[in-house]
Design a protein around this motif. Sequence first.
Motif, short mmCIF file in Angstrom:
data_model
loop_
_atom_site.label_atom_id
_atom_site.label_comp_id
_atom_site.label_asym_id
_atom_site.label_seq_id
_atom_site.Cartn_x
_atom_site.Cartn_y
_atom_site.Cartn_z
N GLU A 20 0.83 -1.20 0.00
CA GLU A 20 0.00 0.00 0.00
C GLU A 20 0.87 1.26 0.00
O GLU A 20 0.59 2.23 -0.72
N VAL A 21 1.92 1.25 0.78
CA VAL A 21 2.82 2.41 0.86
C VAL A 21 3.50 2.65 -0.49
O VAL A 21 3.55 3.78 -0.98
N VAL A 22 3.99 1.59 -1.11
CA VAL A 22 4.66 1.72 -2.41
C VAL A 22 3.66 2.17 -3.47
O VAL A 22 3.95 3.05 -4.29
N THR A 23 2.47 1.59 -3.46
CA THR A 23 1.44 1.97 -4.43
C THR A 23 1.09 3.44 -4.30
O THR A 23 1.00 4.16 -5.31
N GLU A 24 0.91 3.92 -3.08
CA GLU A 24 0.58 5.34 -2.89
C GLU A 24 1.73 6.25 -3.31
O GLU A 24 1.50 7.30 -3.90
N ALA A 25 2.97 5.84 -3.04
CA ALA A 25 4.13 6.63 -3.46
C ALA A 25 4.19 6.71 -4.99
O ALA A 25 4.46 7.79 -5.55
N LEU A 26 3.91 5.62 -5.67
CA LEU A 26 3.91 5.62 -7.13
C LEU A 26 2.77 6.46 -7.68
O LEU A 26 2.93 7.15 -8.69
N ARG A 27 1.63 6.43 -7.02
CA ARG A 27 0.50 7.28 -7.45
C ARG A 27 0.84 8.76 -7.28
O ARG A 27 0.53 9.59 -8.13
N ASP A 28 1.48 9.09 -6.16
CA ASP A 28 1.92 10.48 -5.94
C ASP A 28 2.88 10.91 -7.04
O ASP A 28 2.78 12.03 -7.56
N LEU A 29 3.81 10.04 -7.39
CA LEU A 29 4.76 10.35 -8.47
C LEU A 29 4.03 10.54 -9.79
O LEU A 29 4.31 11.50 -10.53
N ALA A 30 3.08 9.67 -10.09
CA ALA A 30 2.32 9.77 -11.34
C ALA A 30 1.54 11.09 -11.38
O ALA A 30 1.51 11.76 -12.42
N ARG A 31 0.92 11.47 -10.26
CA ARG A 31 0.19 12.75 -10.21
C ARG A 31 1.12 13.93 -10.45
O ARG A 31 0.79 14.86 -11.18
#
Length: 69
Positions: A20-31
């Motif tokens: 979950e932490v990695v997924t959210e970090a990648l989503r933040d990067l994508a945004r």
Amino acid sequence: MEGSDGPDPTRQPPTEDAEEVVTEALRDLARWLYRQLEAEYDHLTSDEAIEEGIIVNEYTFTEGGRRFG
């Protein structure tokens, strides 16, 4: 030691919420990347940038809007 089959003392098991932490970090990067691309697109398609490109490249146009020369 390279190639050793023994346990790696620096490796830690993943936490329960690691995915979950990695997924959210990648989503933040994508945004963030999307916002950067959107800002660049907005700049490059702005009236000011287009006018500057026309002037710098010395484009000329007919009254009907066709490129001349």
